[in-house]
Design a protein around this motif. Structure first.
Motif, PDB file in Angstrom:
ATOM      1  N   PRO A 269      -1.669 105.992 -72.342  1.00 29.02           N
ATOM      2  CA  PRO A 269      -1.307 106.317 -73.733  1.00 29.02           C
ATOM      3  C   PRO A 269       0.181 106.100 -73.998  1.00 29.02           C
ATOM      4  O   PRO A 269       1.030 106.433 -73.178  1.00 29.02           O
ATOM      5  N   PHE A 270       0.488 105.542 -75.170  1.00 34.44           N
ATOM      6  CA  PHE A 270       1.873 105.252 -75.528  1.00 34.44           C
ATOM      7  C   PHE A 270       2.687 106.534 -75.721  1.00 34.44           C
ATOM      8  O   PHE A 270       2.141 107.621 -75.902  1.00 34.44           O
ATOM      9  N   GLY A 271       4.003 106.354 -75.707  1.00 34.56           N
ATOM     10  CA  GLY A 271       4.913 107.449 -75.986  1.00 34.56           C
ATOM     11  C   GLY A 271       5.238 107.535 -77.471  1.00 34.56           C
ATOM     12  O   GLY A 271       4.551 106.943 -78.310  1.00 34.56           O
ATOM     13  N   ALA A 272       6.317 108.254 -77.785  1.00 31.63           N
ATOM     14  CA  ALA A 272       6.701 108.469 -79.174  1.00 31.63           C
ATOM     15  C   ALA A 272       8.197 108.731 -79.233  1.00 31.63           C
ATOM     16  O   ALA A 272       8.876 108.820 -78.210  1.00 31.63           O
ATOM     17  N   VAL A 273       8.732 108.852 -80.444  1.00 32.65           N
ATOM     18  CA  VAL A 273      10.112 109.278 -80.652  1.00 32.65           C
ATOM     19  C   VAL A 273      10.114 110.453 -81.619  1.00 32.65           C
ATOM     20  O   VAL A 273       9.232 110.578 -82.466  1.00 32.65           O
ATOM     21  N   THR A 274      11.116 111.314 -81.460  1.00 34.16           N
ATOM     22  CA  THR A 274      11.254 112.488 -82.323  1.00 34.16           C
ATOM     23  C   THR A 274      12.709 112.607 -82.758  1.00 34.16           C
ATOM     24  O   THR A 274      13.616 112.456 -81.942  1.00 34.16           O
ATOM     25  N   LEU A 275      12.927 112.870 -84.035  1.00 33.27           N
ATOM     26  CA  LEU A 275      14.271 113.080 -84.559  1.00 33.27           C
ATOM     27  C   LEU A 275      14.359 114.487 -85.139  1.00 33.27           C
ATOM     28  O   LEU A 275      13.542 114.875 -85.989  1.00 33.27           O
ATOM     29  N   TYR A 276      15.342 115.238 -84.645  1.00 24.58           N
ATOM     30  CA  TYR A 276      15.608 116.585 -85.137  1.00 24.58           C
ATOM     31  C   TYR A 276      16.927 116.579 -85.924  1.00 24.58           C
ATOM     32  O   TYR A 276      17.955 116.141 -85.408  1.00 24.58           O
ATOM     33  N   ARG A 277      16.874 117.096 -87.149  1.00 21.89           N
ATOM     34  CA  ARG A 277      18.091 117.211 -87.967  1.00 21.89           C
ATOM     35  C   ARG A 277      18.666 118.615 -87.827  1.00 21.89           C
ATOM     36  O   ARG A 277      17.937 119.617 -87.912  1.00 21.89           O
ATOM     37  N   ALA A 278      19.970 118.699 -87.602  1.00 24.60           N
ATOM     38  CA  ALA A 278      20.625 119.989 -87.427  1.00 24.60           C
ATOM     39  C   ALA A 278      20.763 120.713 -88.761  1.00 24.60           C
ATOM     40  O   ALA A 278      21.201 120.131 -89.759  1.00 24.60           O
ATOM     41  N   ARG A 279      20.410 121.981 -88.750  1.00 23.63           N
ATOM     42  CA  ARG A 279      20.620 122.833 -89.919  1.00 23.63           C
ATOM     43  C   ARG A 279      21.934 123.606 -89.754  1.00 23.63           C
ATOM     44  O   ARG A 279      22.423 123.790 -88.636  1.00 23.63           O
ATOM     45  N   PHE A 299       4.689 101.935 -77.758  1.00 18.09           N
ATOM     46  CA  PHE A 299       5.782 101.640 -76.843  1.00 18.09           C
ATOM     47  C   PHE A 299       5.848 102.712 -75.756  1.00 18.09           C
ATOM     48  O   PHE A 299       5.324 103.817 -75.909  1.00 18.09           O
ATOM     49  N   TYR A 300       6.499 102.350 -74.650  1.00 23.44           N
ATOM     50  CA  TYR A 300       6.808 103.279 -73.561  1.00 23.44           C
ATOM     51  C   TYR A 300       8.334 103.386 -73.511  1.00 23.44           C
ATOM     52  O   TYR A 300       9.009 102.520 -72.962  1.00 23.44           O
ATOM     53  N   ALA A 301       8.893 104.434 -74.090  1.00 17.20           N
ATOM     54  CA  ALA A 301      10.329 104.521 -74.342  1.00 17.20           C
ATOM     55  C   ALA A 301      11.071 105.174 -73.188  1.00 17.20           C
ATOM     56  O   ALA A 301      10.622 106.190 -72.648  1.00 17.20           O
ATOM     57  N   PHE A 302      12.220 104.622 -72.865  1.00 17.71           N
ATOM     58  CA  PHE A 302      13.112 105.191 -71.860  1.00 17.71           C
ATOM     59  C   PHE A 302      14.436 105.589 -72.525  1.00 17.71           C
ATOM     60  O   PHE A 302      14.474 106.452 -73.379  1.00 17.71           O
ATOM     61  N   THR A 303      15.518 104.963 -72.105  1.00 16.58           N
ATOM     62  CA  THR A 303      16.866 105.358 -72.499  1.00 16.58           C
ATOM     63  C   THR A 303      17.114 105.146 -73.989  1.00 16.58           C
ATOM     64  O   THR A 303      16.687 104.147 -74.565  1.00 16.58           O
ATOM     65  N   ALA A 304      17.834 106.098 -74.584  1.00 16.61           N
ATOM     66  CA  ALA A 304      18.209 106.006 -75.998  1.00 16.61           C
ATOM     67  C   ALA A 304      19.728 105.954 -76.120  1.00 16.61           C
ATOM     68  O   ALA A 304      20.437 106.729 -75.482  1.00 16.61           O
ATOM     69  N   VAL A 305      20.228 105.044 -76.943  1.00 18.89           N
ATOM     70  CA  VAL A 305      21.666 104.931 -77.211  1.00 18.89           C
ATOM     71  C   VAL A 305      21.882 105.024 -78.714  1.00 18.89           C
ATOM     72  O   VAL A 305      21.207 104.339 -79.494  1.00 18.89           O
ATOM     73  N   ALA A 306      22.812 105.885 -79.126  1.00 17.66           N
ATOM     74  CA  ALA A 306      23.169 106.039 -80.528  1.00 17.66           C
ATOM     75  C   ALA A 306      24.572 105.490 -80.739  1.00 17.66           C
ATOM     76  O   ALA A 306      25.538 105.998 -80.166  1.00 17.66           O
ATOM     77  N   ALA A 307      24.689 104.453 -81.556  1.00 16.10           N
ATOM     78  CA  ALA A 307      25.987 103.811 -81.812  1.00 16.10           C
ATOM     79  C   ALA A 307      25.892 103.029 -83.108  1.00 16.10           C
ATOM     80  O   ALA A 307      24.799 102.657 -83.549  1.00 16.10           O
TER      81      ALA A 307
END
Length: 601
Positions: A269-279, A299-307
Motif C-alpha cells: 500500500p502507498f504512503g501519504a503526506v500530511t501538512l499541519y498548520r500552526a495555530r 507514492f512511497y515517500a522518504f525525505t522531505a525538504v522545504a526550501a
C-alpha cells in the motif's frame, strides 16, 4: 498518480502515455523490453528487472575523467568509539530481512539542544520484530566540548523504543530552544525543548501524532504561509501491516536479481503526506486536504525538504520517493500547493524513469544563486543532480556533473557541503545495501559499502576523491541517515552517520587550518529559528548561497547554522539574508573564522 510500472515494469510515465496513443508491439529479447511503434523503437527496461519490488535500471558506471591533480585536504576519521557514541542501532535482524520494515533504517540530527554553542548528537533507533533490544531506543549525546559526548537520553526525557524513522528540528513555539519531531511506524512524537536541558512529549496536546497505522518517514518544519509560526509537513513511506505483508519470494515484487528477498515497496500500500498548520495557541491543524498536498497519490515517500525552489520568496516542498515519481509541491502563495514535479523536471530521471529515491541534498553547487538538488537512488541507478534553471524548472545534469561514476551502491544520506573550505560545495554520500543475504551470493554487490566524497571543481563538475578523504570514508558499513555540522568548533564540517546494526559513525574532519564563516540567524517577525531563510555570502569575488533547512540528507537534520568556506581570504565582503517572511537585509564586511549571529529587524 499510480505507479507507471503496474503494467509495463520500469516503463516511465511519459512512455506509458505514448503506448496509449500509438499502435505498436512489445518485444522481449535478452537486451531488455522494447516497444516498437510507428514513432520508433523505445527501450523500456533491462530484461528480468521489471517485476522486482524496487526501481532500478542496471546503469553502467560513466567513464572517469583524468584526475585533476589538485590537492584535497579534507580527511575524515571516525572518532565515535572514543567520543562515547557506542550504542548499536537496531533495525530488525542483521542477517536476513523478512520485511521491508527492517531495511530502511533511520535518521540522525546535529542540534545544540542546550544552547551552549556546541552541537549535540541525536540518533533515531528502530526495533526488532521479536521485541525491542535491551539497549535499544533513541539516543541523545551531549557534547562535552573535549572530544567526548555523554549519553543524556533519560535525563533529557527522550528515552523511547519503537520503530523510529526520521527526525527534524525547529523552534515551533518560538521560545529560543530547538524542538524535535520524530517519525515512527505508528504514532509520531513532538518533543518540546523546555530550555532547561529537558524535553517534554507534547504530541497529544498539539495534535500531530498522525494515524496509528501509518509508517511515517520524513518530516520538515516550514513556514509555508509566512505568518511567523512553523508549520509541519510529514511523509509516510506506506501503510504497513504485518498481518497482510507477504513473505520473501512470495510474489514477483519479492525478488532481487532472481534472489528471494523481502517484498516491496512495489505491490504494498502507498504512503501519504500530511501538512499541519500552526495555530497561535501552540496546537496544529491538519490542512492536508485544504492545502492541496493531499491530492497527490501513489507514492512511497522518504525525505522531505522545504526550501524556496523557484525563488519567489515562498517555501516549496520536495519529496524523494522510492520506486515512484518524486514530488514537488509548489507554494501557490495563498495557503495552497500544486504538485508540479513532472512539469518542473523533478519527478523522474533524465530519461523519464521512476527511481528508488532516498535522500536529498539542497544547495547551490554551481554558484548561480539558485538552490539545486541532489537526490540519491537505489543501486543500479545514477543519483540525480537537479540543476536549478530558474523559475522552478530543473534539469538533471548528473552525467555532465560527473556523479554517474558510482551507480553500484544503494545511496542514502547525502550533503552539499564545503568540506575543504575552498568556497565550493562538495558532496558527501553514505551507502549501504538493503539485503544482508546478498553477501552469501559472492557477487560484486555487498551489504556494507564505503562512503563517497566528490570534490567540486568549480566548473559545474565534481571529481571522485574518496580515496583521498581518509579512513572513515573507506570504512564499510550499511549506512542510512547522515547529519552535517562542526562538532568540535574548529571551522570545518564533520558528520554523524547512522549504521545498520552498529553504533553510529562520527566523522571528524581533519582539515588543516583554513578560512570560514558560520552564520547563525535569529528571526523576529519570521520564525525564530529562521528555517527557510536564504543566505548569500560574497567573498573574493565568489558568491555562495545556502538555505536553512529543517530536514535533508536521508531523514536527518543538519546543523541549523550555515557554514561557508572562504578559500584564501579571511573575510566576507557581504552577507545577504532573505528572511522567511520575504524581508531582505544586507550586512557589510564580516571577519572570517568565527560564528556571526544575525538578527532580523
Amino acid at each position: 498518480m499510480p505507479s507507471a510500472c503496474t503494467a509495463f515494469g520500469l516503463l516511465p510515465a511519459a512512455l506509458l502515455r505514448l503506448t496509449l496513443t500509438l499502435a505498436g508491439f512489445l518485444w522481449l529479447i535478452p537486451a531488455g523490453l522494447f516497444w516498437l511503434t510507428p514513432a520508433g523503437l523505445f527501450w523500456l527496461a533491462p530484461a528480468g528487472l521489471w517485476a522486482q519490488g524496487v526501481a532500478t535500471r542496471n546503469a553502467a558506471p560513466e567513464a572517469r575523467p583524468a584526475a585533476s591533480g589538485k590537492p584535497f585536504l579534507a580527511r575524515f576519521t571516525d572518532i565515535a568509539a572514543q567520543a562515547g557514541l557506542t550504542t548499536p542501532l537496531t533495525n530488525g535482524s542483521e542477517t536476513s530481512k523478512k520485511y521491508i520494515l527492517e531495511a530502511n533504517g533511520t535518521g540522525a540530527a546535529l542540534i545544540d539542544y542546550d544552547g551552549d554553542g556546541w552541537l549535540d548528537v541525536f540518533t533515531v533507533d528502530g526495533s526488532r520484530l521479536d521485541g525491542p533490544p535491551a539497549a535499544g531506543g533513541n539516543r541523545l549525546y551531549r557534547n562535552l566540548k573535549n572530544g567526548r559526548f555523554a549519553d543524556v537520553t533519560a535525563a533529557a526525557g527522550l528515552a523511547k523504543s519503537g520503530w523510529g524513522g526520521g527526525v527534524c528540528a525547529g523552534d515551533y513555539d518560538n521560545d529560543g530552544a530547538i524542538d524535535l519531531f520524530v517519525t515512527y511506524w505508528g504514532p509520531n512524537v513532538l518533543y518540546r525543548n523546555t530550555g532547561q536541558g529537558k524535553f517534554e512529549n507534547v504530541t497529544a496536546r498539539t495534535g500531530v501524532s498522525g494515524p496509528a497505522t501509518e509508517w511515517s518517514s520524513g518530516c520538515t518544519f516550514l513556514d509555508y504561509d509566512r505568518d511567523g509560526r512553523l508549520d509541519l509537513f510529514v511523509t509516510s513511506y506506506q501503510k504497513f501491516d504485518l498481518k497482510t505483508a507477504p513473505l520473501p519470494g512470495k510474489a514477483s515484487n519479492c525478488e532481487w536479481k532472481g534472489m528471494p528477498v523481502f517484498c516491496g515497496p512495489r505491490g504494498l500500500p502507498f504512503g501519504a503526506v500530511t501538512l499541519y498548520r500552526a495555530r497561535p495557541d501552540g496546537t496544529f491543524e491538519d490542512v492536508t486536504r485544504a492545502s492541496g498536498v493531499g491530492a497527490a497519490q501513489g507514492f512511497y515517500a522518504f525525505t522531505a525538504v522545504a526550501a524556496d525552489l523557484n525563488h519567489d520568496g515562498w517555501t516549496d516542498l520536495f519529496v524523494a520517493s522510492d520506486s515512484t515519481p518524486s514530488l514537488y509541491f509548489r507554494n501557490n502563495r495563498n495557503g495552497t500547493f500544486s504538485e508540479v514535479g513532472t512539469e518542473a523536471g523533478l519527478a523522474y530521471s533524465e530519461h523519464g524513469f521512476e527511481q528508488g529515491g532516498m535522500g536529498i541534498a539542497a544547495g547551490d553547487y554551481d554558484g548561480d544563486g539558485r538552490i539545486d538538488l541532489i537526490k540519491t537512488n537505489f543501486a543500479g541507478d545514477h543519483p540525480n543532480v537537479f540543476r536549478n534553471l530558474g523559475k522552478g524548472i530543473f534539469e538533471d545534469s548528473v552525467i555532465r556533473a560527473g556523479l554517474g561514476v558510482n551507480p553500484q551502491y544503494v545511496a542514502w544520506g547525502v550533503a552539499l557541503a564545503d568540506l575543504d573550505n575552498d568556497g565550493w560545495q562538495d558532496v558527501l554520500q553514505v551507502n549501504g545495501h538493503v539485503y544482508p543475504d546478498i553477501d552469501q551470493r559472492k557477487t560484486a554487490e555487498v551489504y556494507r559499502n564505503p562512503r563517497l566524497v566528490y570534490r567540486n571543481l568549480g566548473n559545474g563538475r565534481f571529481e571522485d576523491v574518496s580515496a583521498l578523504a581518509g579512513p572513515a570514508i573507506a570504512a564499510r558499513h550499511s549506512s542510512r541517515g547522515m547529519a552535517m555540522g562542526d562538532i568540535d568548533n574548529d571551522g570545518d564540517l564533520d558528520a554523524v552517520v547512522m549504521n545498520m546494526g552498529q553504533p553510529p559513525s562520527l566523522l571528524r574532519n581533519e582539515l588543516p587550518k583554513s578560512h570560514w564563516l558560520r552564520v547563525a540567524l535569529t528571526g523576529t517577525r519570521s520564525n525564530r529559528a529562521a528555517i527557510g531563510a536564504v543566505v548569500t555570502v560574497e567573498a573574493a569575488g565568489k558568491r555562495q548561497t545556502q538555505t536553512v533547512l529543517s530536514q535533508s540528507s536521508f531523514l536527518s537534520q543538519n546543523s541549523l547554522h550555515l557554514h561557508f568556506g572562504l578559500g584564501v581570504v579571511a573575510k566576507a565582503d557581504q552577507v545577504r539574508v532573505v528572511w522567511p517572511d520575504g524581508g531582505v537585509q544586507e550586512f557589510g564586511p564580516q571577519t572570517g573564522n568565527q560564528t556571526i549571529t544575525l538578527t532580523e529587524r
